[in-house]
Write an enzyme that holds these catalytic residues in place. Structure first.
Site, PDB file in Angstrom:
ATOM      1  N   HIS A 158     -44.748  33.656  46.575  1.00 20.37           N
ATOM      2  CA  HIS A 158     -43.958  32.461  46.272  1.00 20.37           C
ATOM      3  C   HIS A 158     -42.533  32.675  46.745  1.00 20.37           C
ATOM      4  O   HIS A 158     -42.152  33.789  47.126  1.00 20.37           O
ATOM      5  CB  HIS A 158     -44.029  32.115  44.779  1.00 20.37           C
TER       6      HIS A 158
ATOM      7  N   ASP B  85     -36.777  37.313  44.587  1.00 20.46           N
ATOM      8  CA  ASP B  85     -37.225  38.693  44.374  1.00 20.46           C
ATOM      9  C   ASP B  85     -38.593  38.972  44.996  1.00 20.46           C
ATOM     10  O   ASP B  85     -39.094  40.084  44.913  1.00 20.46           O
ATOM     11  CB  ASP B  85     -37.203  39.058  42.879  1.00 20.46           C
TER      12      ASP B  85
ATOM     13  N   HIS C  59     -47.023  29.450  37.972  1.00 19.23           N
ATOM     14  CA  HIS C  59     -45.649  29.934  37.847  1.00 19.23           C
ATOM     15  C   HIS C  59     -44.704  28.734  37.932  1.00 19.23           C
ATOM     16  O   HIS C  59     -45.143  27.594  37.991  1.00 19.23           O
ATOM     17  CB  HIS C  59     -45.398  30.970  38.949  1.00 19.23           C
TER      18      HIS C  59
END
Lengths: 302, 302
Positions: free
Chosen positions: B60, B64, B140
């Site tokens: 995604h 990070d 998410h």
């Protein structure tokens, strides 16, 4: 004035070397200059408080000078920053940072203010009571600016014993600091120079990376105290400097000499060189006061 | 099958911890999974040859998990890569990488092939003779996929003594490996199982990060040999897991148990925790075979 080199190598981050980023402390400001990948980790290593950084200056949009910016902005948010952040850089920088935030469905809790640059002549891009920042148009493969940071002349310093001996009312201290002659309690005009002394000489720092040899910048940085000028190559590789629009150590020194700089700091070394002292040796043939940037090195200019 | 953890912490890179990135070696492939800031330096540290990476899978577009990608692509070019590079990731990944290259007036010497994902159901995104890769739709804050890497069943192994004893012509070896019965030189039909043995059991690896607890993935990863499942939080912080769409160690273990996984690897720890063993202890209350990811750790699954 204090300069911390977070990274001073060209091209790519490696295990022991970092791409370009520096922190300049000048008159209570902490300016971040360029932000290659890994800059946020370098800031942590050198215990530089994120919140003190309010202005970030990006010279150009090559990755080794700005791929750490999106991550830094994102980390600031995660750490619940509320302080405004000003970013100065080439046109396009707002679009690319905004797109990265949009794709991450992210945002900032703090105000993110972009100052996009596109002028080909030097301009004043930041000013407050203490400091001015001017662009230094450079000559690289993409639109690039260096930055000139100049302390403003401070106020004159009161010689408090002389002030009292001359019977000057405290209400006039401000005018004295501003350089005016004032009347004392006895109605006598007291010459300013009798009771004050000159402020410290304001300091200046010029950051010039990345750039081919460009004499046009000399008038802009004339008499600068400290000049950081890229020296990607040694003279023996001058043929590489020209097409890639970089400079040699000798060319950097020539700019320092023409500009009558106080000190020249070299950096942005190509990773092909093992011995950085060769850069210093080469530059010193033209200009005496040469220092080498190294990752983690701190220069104090007081 | 060998898994190298380049980074397994959530949120931001720090001096001693790295954001998500892993290298999976499976059947002569070297797959890079996610690419947080600093991944290229981690690859160098672990002496992973850049040219062996031909496929990069991005779960995604949170920083990070992908802020290291633009730098890696740029470094590949500087190192004069010529090998094609395939990038699998959410729709938008092509635009953001291309914009960064455009602003840098840069390009790649090698072929850069984007495979943009937008399906909400599992799909086959890579296949060759040895390996299949399927997406695992996760839950998410932004569109996210895990990835299931499956070795294909290999060929049967010839028992060369038995083959010779049965007087089988070399021209039939290929058919034997494919599982067929064949005629020998005397015209007799030889049963395949007499002269071959079963291939090694194909291995599989599922990468699930970042995600809230999502039982829907269980059928997709059923009987997987190794499951990496994020565990950003411990159960005591379950209230944080829900709004941030992350999982606890216990939830990760529950998925592993339901999927009948061989081994569970935990990772993507919130940096609030000092003692990672708490994650293991918590997960073990549900599922026995638990291991902890750590930056630089190499897991061999043979």
């Amino acid at each position: 004035m204090k300069l911390t080199i977070l990274g001073c190598y060209s091209a790519t981050p490696r295990v022991l070397t970092n791409p370009t980023s520096q922190v300049l402390e000048i008159k209570n400001h902490m300016f971040l200059i360029d932000c290659g990948e890994g800059t946020q980790v370098q800031l942590r290593k050198h215990k530089i408080k994120f919140n003190r950084i309010k202005h970030i200056f990006i010279s150009h949009l090559h990755g080794d000078h700005f791929f750490g910016l999106a991550g830094l902005i994102s980390t600031f948010r995660l750490l619940t920053r509320e302080t405004d952040l000003n970013i100065y850089g080439p046109k396009g920088i707002k679009e690319v940072i905004t797109l990265q935030m949009k794709l991450a469905d992210s945002w900032t809790n703090y105000k993110l203010i972009f100052h996009e640059l596109e002028s080909d002549t030097s301009e004043l891009i930041f000013e407050d009571d203490d400091v001015e920042v001017h662009t230094i148009p450079l000559k690289h493969r993409v639109y690039t600016n260096g930055f000139l940071f100049k302390e403003k002349e401070g106020e004159r310093k009161l010689n408090i014993n002389a002030v009292k001996a001359n019977n000057i009312n405290i209400a006039y201290y401000r005018k004295l600091k501003q350089g005016f002659d004032v009347e004392n309690e006895n109605g006598e005009l007291i010459k300013n120079s009798l009771v004050t002394s000159a402020p410290e000489k304001p300091k200046s720092y010029a950051f010039c990376s990345d750039t081919a040899y460009k004499e046009d910048i000399v008038p802009i940085i004339k008499d600068v105290d400290v000049l950081y000028h890229e020296s990607t190559f040694l003279e023996k590789h001058e043929k590489l400097a020209d097409p890639t629009k970089h400079s040699t150590a000798k060319q950097a020194a020539s700019i320092a000499k023409q500009a009558n700089a106080g000190t020249l700091i070299l950096g942005h070394y190509s990773t092909r060189y093992d011995n950085l002292n060769d850069f210093k040796t080469e530059a010193k043939t033209i200009f005496k006061q040469v220092r080498l940037a190294k990752d983690g090195k701190v220069f104090n200019f007081n």
